[in-house]
Design a protein around this motif. Structure first.
Motif, PDB file in Angstrom:
ATOM      1  N   GLY A   1       0.814  -1.213   0.000  1.00 47.57           N
ATOM      2  CA  GLY A   1       0.000   0.000   0.000  1.00 47.57           C
ATOM      3  C   GLY A   1       0.846   1.261   0.000  1.00 47.57           C
ATOM      4  O   GLY A   1       0.506   2.260  -0.635  1.00 47.57           O
ATOM      5  N   TYR A   2       1.970   1.225   0.714  1.00 46.94           N
ATOM      6  CA  TYR A   2       2.857   2.386   0.742  1.00 46.94           C
ATOM      7  C   TYR A   2       3.506   2.610  -0.632  1.00 46.94           C
ATOM      8  O   TYR A   2       3.686   3.743  -1.074  1.00 46.94           O
ATOM      9  N   LEU A   3       3.844   1.497  -1.283  1.00 49.85           N
ATOM     10  CA  LEU A   3       4.517   1.618  -2.577  1.00 49.85           C
ATOM     11  C   LEU A   3       3.646   2.342  -3.598  1.00 49.85           C
ATOM     12  O   LEU A   3       4.142   2.982  -4.512  1.00 49.85           O
ATOM     13  N   ASN A   4       2.328   2.229  -3.417  1.00 44.48           N
ATOM     14  CA  ASN A   4       1.418   2.876  -4.368  1.00 44.48           C
ATOM     15  C   ASN A   4       1.066   4.301  -3.972  1.00 44.48           C
ATOM     16  O   ASN A   4       0.265   4.951  -4.618  1.00 44.48           O
ATOM     17  N   LEU A   5       1.633   4.770  -2.853  1.00 44.60           N
ATOM     18  CA  LEU A   5       1.296   6.115  -2.378  1.00 44.60           C
ATOM     19  C   LEU A   5       1.761   7.181  -3.359  1.00 44.60           C
ATOM     20  O   LEU A   5       2.837   7.084  -3.935  1.00 44.60           O
ATOM     21  N   SER A   6       0.942   8.184  -3.528  1.00 43.70           N
ATOM     22  CA  SER A   6       1.386   9.308  -4.339  1.00 43.70           C
ATOM     23  C   SER A   6       0.570  10.540  -3.945  1.00 43.70           C
ATOM     24  O   SER A   6      -0.394  10.438  -3.203  1.00 43.70           O
ATOM     25  N   GLY A   7       0.982  11.660  -4.405  1.00 44.72           N
ATOM     26  CA  GLY A   7       0.216  12.885  -4.190  1.00 44.72           C
ATOM     27  C   GLY A   7       0.450  13.499  -2.818  1.00 44.72           C
ATOM     28  O   GLY A   7       1.424  13.200  -2.139  1.00 44.72           O
ATOM     29  N   GLU A   8      -0.470  14.355  -2.439  1.00 51.70           N
ATOM     30  CA  GLU A   8      -0.387  15.151  -1.221  1.00 51.70           C
ATOM     31  C   GLU A   8      -0.076  14.320   0.025  1.00 51.70           C
ATOM     32  O   GLU A   8      -0.819  13.414   0.375  1.00 51.70           O
ATOM     33  N   GLY A   9       0.975  14.628   0.682  1.00 52.85           N
ATOM     34  CA  GLY A   9       1.284  13.991   1.959  1.00 52.85           C
ATOM     35  C   GLY A   9       1.541  12.513   1.852  1.00 52.85           C
ATOM     36  O   GLY A   9       1.513  11.797   2.847  1.00 52.85           O
ATOM     37  N   GLY A  10       1.773  12.024   0.647  1.00 50.48           N
ATOM     38  CA  GLY A  10       1.951  10.594   0.478  1.00 50.48           C
ATOM     39  C   GLY A  10       3.364  10.146   0.798  1.00 50.48           C
ATOM     40  O   GLY A  10       4.079   9.673  -0.093  1.00 50.48           O
ATOM     41  N   PHE A  11       3.776  10.322   2.019  1.00 49.44           N
ATOM     42  CA  PHE A  11       5.146   9.966   2.381  1.00 49.44           C
ATOM     43  C   PHE A  11       5.186   8.920   3.473  1.00 49.44           C
ATOM     44  O   PHE A  11       4.329   8.887   4.357  1.00 49.44           O
ATOM     45  N   TYR A  12       6.166   8.066   3.381  1.00 47.48           N
ATOM     46  CA  TYR A  12       6.485   7.168   4.480  1.00 47.48           C
ATOM     47  C   TYR A  12       7.997   7.158   4.607  1.00 47.48           C
ATOM     48  O   TYR A  12       8.717   7.573   3.691  1.00 47.48           O
ATOM     49  N   TYR A  13       8.486   6.693   5.742  1.00 43.79           N
ATOM     50  CA  TYR A  13       9.908   6.878   6.028  1.00 43.79           C
ATOM     51  C   TYR A  13      10.519   5.619   6.629  1.00 43.79           C
ATOM     52  O   TYR A  13       9.850   4.865   7.329  1.00 43.79           O
ATOM     53  N   SER A  14      11.792   5.432   6.323  1.00 42.63           N
ATOM     54  CA  SER A  14      12.530   4.421   7.082  1.00 42.63           C
ATOM     55  C   SER A  14      13.843   5.049   7.518  1.00 42.63           C
ATOM     56  O   SER A  14      14.223   6.122   7.044  1.00 42.63           O
ATOM     57  N   TYR A  15      14.502   4.392   8.441  1.00 46.88           N
ATOM     58  CA  TYR A  15      15.636   5.028   9.091  1.00 46.88           C
ATOM     59  C   TYR A  15      16.923   4.220   8.957  1.00 46.88           C
ATOM     60  O   TYR A  15      16.896   2.992   8.984  1.00 46.88           O
ATOM     61  N   GLY A  16      18.036   4.969   8.831  1.00 49.52           N
ATOM     62  CA  GLY A  16      19.348   4.372   8.979  1.00 49.52           C
ATOM     63  C   GLY A  16      19.843   4.736  10.368  1.00 49.52           C
ATOM     64  O   GLY A  16      19.753   5.896  10.783  1.00 49.52           O
ATOM     65  N   LEU A  17      20.294   3.740  11.113  1.00 51.30           N
ATOM     66  CA  LEU A  17      20.642   3.977  12.512  1.00 51.30           C
ATOM     67  C   LEU A  17      22.106   3.704  12.772  1.00 51.30           C
ATOM     68  O   LEU A  17      22.706   2.808  12.180  1.00 51.30           O
ATOM     69  N   ASP A  18      22.648   4.489  13.683  1.00 52.68           N
ATOM     70  CA  ASP A  18      23.998   4.232  14.151  1.00 52.68           C
ATOM     71  C   ASP A  18      23.938   4.224  15.663  1.00 52.68           C
ATOM     72  O   ASP A  18      23.794   5.275  16.300  1.00 52.68           O
TER      73      ASP A  18
ATOM     74  N   TYR B   1      15.096   7.894   5.103  1.00 54.86           N
ATOM     75  CA  TYR B   1      14.791   7.603   3.698  1.00 54.86           C
ATOM     76  C   TYR B   1      13.327   7.924   3.446  1.00 54.86           C
ATOM     77  O   TYR B   1      12.443   7.432   4.146  1.00 54.86           O
ATOM     78  N   VAL B   2      13.081   8.759   2.460  1.00 55.84           N
ATOM     79  CA  VAL B   2      11.707   9.128   2.118  1.00 55.84           C
ATOM     80  C   VAL B   2      11.219   8.202   1.008  1.00 55.84           C
ATOM     81  O   VAL B   2      11.874   8.073  -0.029  1.00 55.84           O
ATOM     82  N   ASN B   3      10.088   7.555   1.269  1.00 57.15           N
ATOM     83  CA  ASN B   3       9.490   6.623   0.314  1.00 57.15           C
ATOM     84  C   ASN B   3      10.499   5.621  -0.280  1.00 57.15           C
ATOM     85  O   ASN B   3      10.642   5.515  -1.496  1.00 57.15           O
ATOM     86  N   PRO B   4      11.187   4.888   0.568  1.00 58.26           N
ATOM     87  CA  PRO B   4      12.126   3.886   0.052  1.00 58.26           C
ATOM     88  C   PRO B   4      11.353   2.748  -0.608  1.00 58.26           C
ATOM     89  O   PRO B   4      10.216   2.460  -0.220  1.00 58.26           O
ATOM     90  N   THR B   5      11.958   2.138  -1.610  1.00 61.61           N
ATOM     91  CA  THR B   5      11.258   1.079  -2.329  1.00 61.61           C
ATOM     92  C   THR B   5      12.031  -0.240  -2.367  1.00 61.61           C
ATOM     93  O   THR B   5      11.526  -1.228  -2.872  1.00 61.61           O
ATOM     94  N   GLU B   6      13.267  -0.237  -1.838  1.00 65.84           N
ATOM     95  CA  GLU B   6      14.067  -1.452  -1.907  1.00 65.84           C
ATOM     96  C   GLU B   6      13.357  -2.613  -1.208  1.00 65.84           C
ATOM     97  O   GLU B   6      12.720  -2.431  -0.183  1.00 65.84           O
ATOM     98  N   GLU B   7      13.518  -3.782  -1.765  1.00 61.23           N
ATOM     99  CA  GLU B   7      12.967  -4.973  -1.119  1.00 61.23           C
ATOM    100  C   GLU B   7      13.727  -5.272   0.155  1.00 61.23           C
ATOM    101  O   GLU B   7      14.825  -4.770   0.368  1.00 61.23           O
TER     102      GLU B   7
END
Lengths: 379, 402
Positions: free
Chosen positions: A162-179, A187-193
């Motif tokens: 569902g996130y992969l199909n997001l688009s338009g206004e406010g259509g953002f999801y995020y993931s994080y790189g941690l140290d 990462y904004v709208n990452p798509t990597e498997e």
């Protein structure tokens, strides 16, 4: 318990990710989407906050919030009727801003005056598209002990379709790189498997800092808290990740709504979601569910108030569902007060509230394409 | 402004005939019908009838009942003016007394009633299952210009001598009252629900209190005194479902009747006359693959992996694989372990029945006993509990109780 109160106030965004489930959010918003036979999605976050001793909660509703207001009432069921605090609704102030909030910044800006006058040291912020049994107290304590400026909860997950199909206004999801627990990359709208540190959009931050950040961002015309503010502050602010290992049912599409409901037919999942702390919801005073002689049921979850005379298999029944004699229901999610008339035969159906499937009607979707029937429809 | 009518609910009874169920519980707090307690019925009737002020007279083991009533919110009885009030006996300057009888319980709370300055007071009983619109009763009372009315039910003549009977004329005016008579002159049994004009009730309560020989009881003293003085007394015929659930067998029977609303007349599925209760807050119930559920009522929080036939399961009951429940009433939080067989019985709250245990039996010949397990009892694996047993203490594995 004298110290059970958490010095945090809650802010909930009930409209976040509405666009991911247009079918269900058409007549309501994400927060009031029915889930797990007798709940609405917001029940999980509200109960979590209430159970964590947070009793001053603001809802930044944007649109379609009548069903939510009806559901919440005074907030009594969540123990949120309080002289100080309790539930506060902040709809868009049409005079001051535009007709709708255009992102978290404008929404938060509209309540900055309120925030200034509160006493709590911290603010916890959450969306409602995740059904979780979340311990906000632990989040706030972890945050305070770590010395971070902001702490954000995430879980390890693949990117939902569902996130992969997001688009338009406010259509953002995020993931994080941690140290070492610190978030160094957003990462904004990452798509990597593969597995990501996927944001649950649950934040904790000092109230004073939030006010300051929102004021500055608003003046600069920024819209999105994560993309426009946090992303550029990672070097200046200590932003930490809080890994959540509990059960997360993330609703990101109609299909995931179907799947996440069905998953709860497995006791292990149901217990994982509900055992940690109680989840409260609106009381309807239904009678117990009645199984009339001749009913045949297998692998179902049903709320109170149902009357079942037909056959039901692998299904979730919300409150007040009626299944008449000779009807066959398989792999379905039937929301409140759905009536399946005699002899009807349905599979892979999601019926919204007050749907009636007429006598002897046959309707079948598939596991990868359940049929959705809108509120108050008679088929 | 005074209230037209307030209710006084007699909830102090010990309910000694329910034995194990009421050792630590007042009778009105006994669970009923899957998610209710007995007192939910009169309380819901009050609210549905527009009565917003209810005094609950408690005395025996009031802890659970007090907690359950709380501020009255589940029944919409948390009101600024009125609402529900639990009224235990209290100490007065002149001394203190337990409630000596039903009439004395009301007498001791005259001050409570006067705060609301009512025209009428309805006296209700906390041990009956009944859906009744008290507005109809009050209308009758007013139409008859009565000073006292009592709700009555027609009972079969052969059973009439078990009841308090009202003998009345063709206008329903009461001419005689017979308490459990050998030779009944009427088959109109008192339901123990009365409407009084408040001034009359107050007068007779005060007089009764002054009589040292009185047992301070409505049936034995107040009603005979009203009759003696030729007061305007009428009997109001009620024809709906009514059941005194004061015994194990009647409590079991009433629960079974809930399963058959079409014939029994007790319909809990009535949108226009909801019975309210304090909610368990549990998730929906689950019936797993391989489980069998027939002709039963199941409440939130239940997990059924075994077989449930013609039974009522309260909130949070677990029925493990291979367990069989039939013709049984299983109250909240109880666990029936694998392979246990539970038949024709009442299992109280939070009972654990061990694997392979046998509790109760279907009626056979003269044996129609309803086995009863009291709250919190643990029955060990493989134990046998006979059909007439009344169990208040834990039973060891393999033991036999008749």
């Amino acid at each position: 318990m004298l110290n059970s109160k958490t010095s945090a106030l809650g802010i909930i965004f009930p409209n976040s990710y509405d666009a991911t489930v247009p079918e269900l959010a058409n007549v309501r918003l994400m927060a009031s989407i029915p889930f797990a036979s007798r709940y609405r999605l917001i029940d999980f976050i509200l109960s979590g906050m209430s159970n964590s001793g947070i009793d001053n909660i603001s809802l930044l509703v944007n649109k379609n919030y009548h069903s939510l207001m009806d559901h919440l009432g005074s907030g009594r069921e969540w123990d949120l009727v309080r002289k100080n605090g309790g539930l506060t609704l902040f709809p868009p102030n049409a005079e001051k801003t535009s007709l709708h909030y255009t992102g978290r910044i404008s929404a938060l800006e509209s309540m900055v005056g309120f925030l200034r006058h509160q006493k709590e040291e911290y603010v916890v912020i959450a969306d409602t598209n995740c059904a979780v049994n979340f311990d906000f107290k632990d989040l706030v304590e972890t945050h305070a002990a770590s010395g971070a400026d902001i702490t954000i909860a995430y879980n390890e997950s693949e990117i939902p379709d569902g996130y992969l199909n997001l688009s338009g206004e406010g259509g953002f999801y995020y993931s994080y790189g941690l140290d070492n627990g610190r978030i160094t990359k957003i990462y904004v709208n990452p798509t990597e498997e593969g597995t990501h540190n996927l944001s649950m959009n649950i934040f904790v931050i000092k109230r004073e800092l939030l006010i300051e950040m929102v004021d500055v961002a608003f003046v600069r015309g920024l819209r999105y808290f994560e993309r426009d503010v946090l992303l550029n502050s990672l070097d200046k602010l200590n932003v930490r990740g809080y890994k959540f290992d509990g059960y997360v049912a993330r609703i990101t599409s109609l299909q995931s709504f179907f799947n996440e409901n069905m998953k709860l037919l497995d006791d292990a999942n149901l217990n994982a979601l509900f055992d940690a702390a109680p989840v409260y919801t609106k009381i309807r005073d239904d009678n117990p569910t009645r199984y009339i002689a001749g009913a045949k049921v297998e692998n179902i979850m049903a709320a109170d108030g149902c009357v079942i005379e037909g056959e039901v298999e692998n299904s979730i029944l919300f409150r007040g569902v009626k299944i008449e004699k000779g009807a066959k229901v398989k792999n379905c999610i039937l929301m409140q007060d759905t009536v399946i008339k005699a002899g009807a035969n349905i599979e892979y159906l999601i019926t919204d509230k007050n749907v009636v499937v007429s006598d002897d009607k046959t309707m079948k979707g598939t596991d990868s394409y359940p049929i959705y029937i809108t509120k108050n429809t008679t088929v | 402004m005074g209230k037209e009518m307030i209710a006084m609910l007699l909830a102090g009874g010990q309910g000694s005939r329910l034995y194990a169920l009421t050792q630590k519980l007042a009778k009105p707090a006994v669970p009923f019908g899957g998610k209710y307690r007995i007192i939910d019925f009169p309380l819901s009737n009050c609210v549905n009838s527009g009565i917003d002020t209810v005094g609950i007279l408690t005395q025996y083991q009031p802890l659970v009942l007090n907690e359950y009533i709380g501020n009255g919110q589940p029944w919409d009885l948390d009101r600024l003016n009125g609402g529900v009030h639990v009224l235990p006996p209290y100490q007065q300057a002149s001394g203190s007394d337990w409630y000596k009888g039903t009439a004395n319980a009301i007498y001791q709370n005259i001050a409570f009633i006067e705060r609301y300055d009512p025209e009428y007071v309805i006296i209700l009983s906390g041990d009956q299952i009944c859906k009744q619109d008290y507005r109809d009763f009050l209308r009758f009372h007013k139409e008859k210009n009565a000073e006292f009315s009592v709700a009555v039910m027609e009972v079969p003549w052969e059973e009439a001598s078990r009841f308090g009977l009202m003998v009345s004329d063709e206008n329903d005016r009461i001419t005689e009252f017979q308490e459990k008579p050998k030779n009944p002159k009427s088959n109109l049994a008192s339901m123990g629900i009365y409407i009084f004009n408040w001034d009359i009730l107050k007068k007779y309560l005060t007089e009764d209190e002054a009589d040292p020989n009185s047992s301070n009881d409505f049936g034995n003293n107040i009603i005979p005194n009203l009759l003696r003085d030729g007061r305007r007394m009428y009997s109001y015929h009620f024809s709906g479902y009514w059941k005194d659930v004061g015994t194990i067998s009647s409590l079991w029977e009433a629960n079974m009747e809930v399963l058959d609303p079409e014939n029994s007349g007790i319909n809990l599925f009535d949108e226009d006359w909801k019975i309210f209760s304090r909610n368990s807050g549990m998730t929906g119930h689950k019936i797993s693959k391989g489980a069998v559920v027939e002709d039963s009522m199941i409440t939130d929080g239940c997990r059924v992996d075994g077989t449930v036939k013609h039974s009522v399961l309260f909130a949070g009951v677990k029925v493990e694989k291979g367990a069989v429940i039939e013709d049984a009433v299983v109250m909240g939080g109880s666990v029936i372990k694998a392979g246990a067989v539970v038949r024709h019985c009442i299992v109280a709250e939070n009972v654990t029945i061990g694997a392979g245990a046998v509790v109760g039996a279907m009626p056979e010949g003269d044996s129609t006993g309803v086995a009863t397990l009291g709250p919190g009892v643990t029955v060990g694996d493989g134990a046998h509990i006979g059909p007439n047993a009344m169990v208040s203490n834990d039973v060891e594995g393999g033991a036999e109780v008749c």
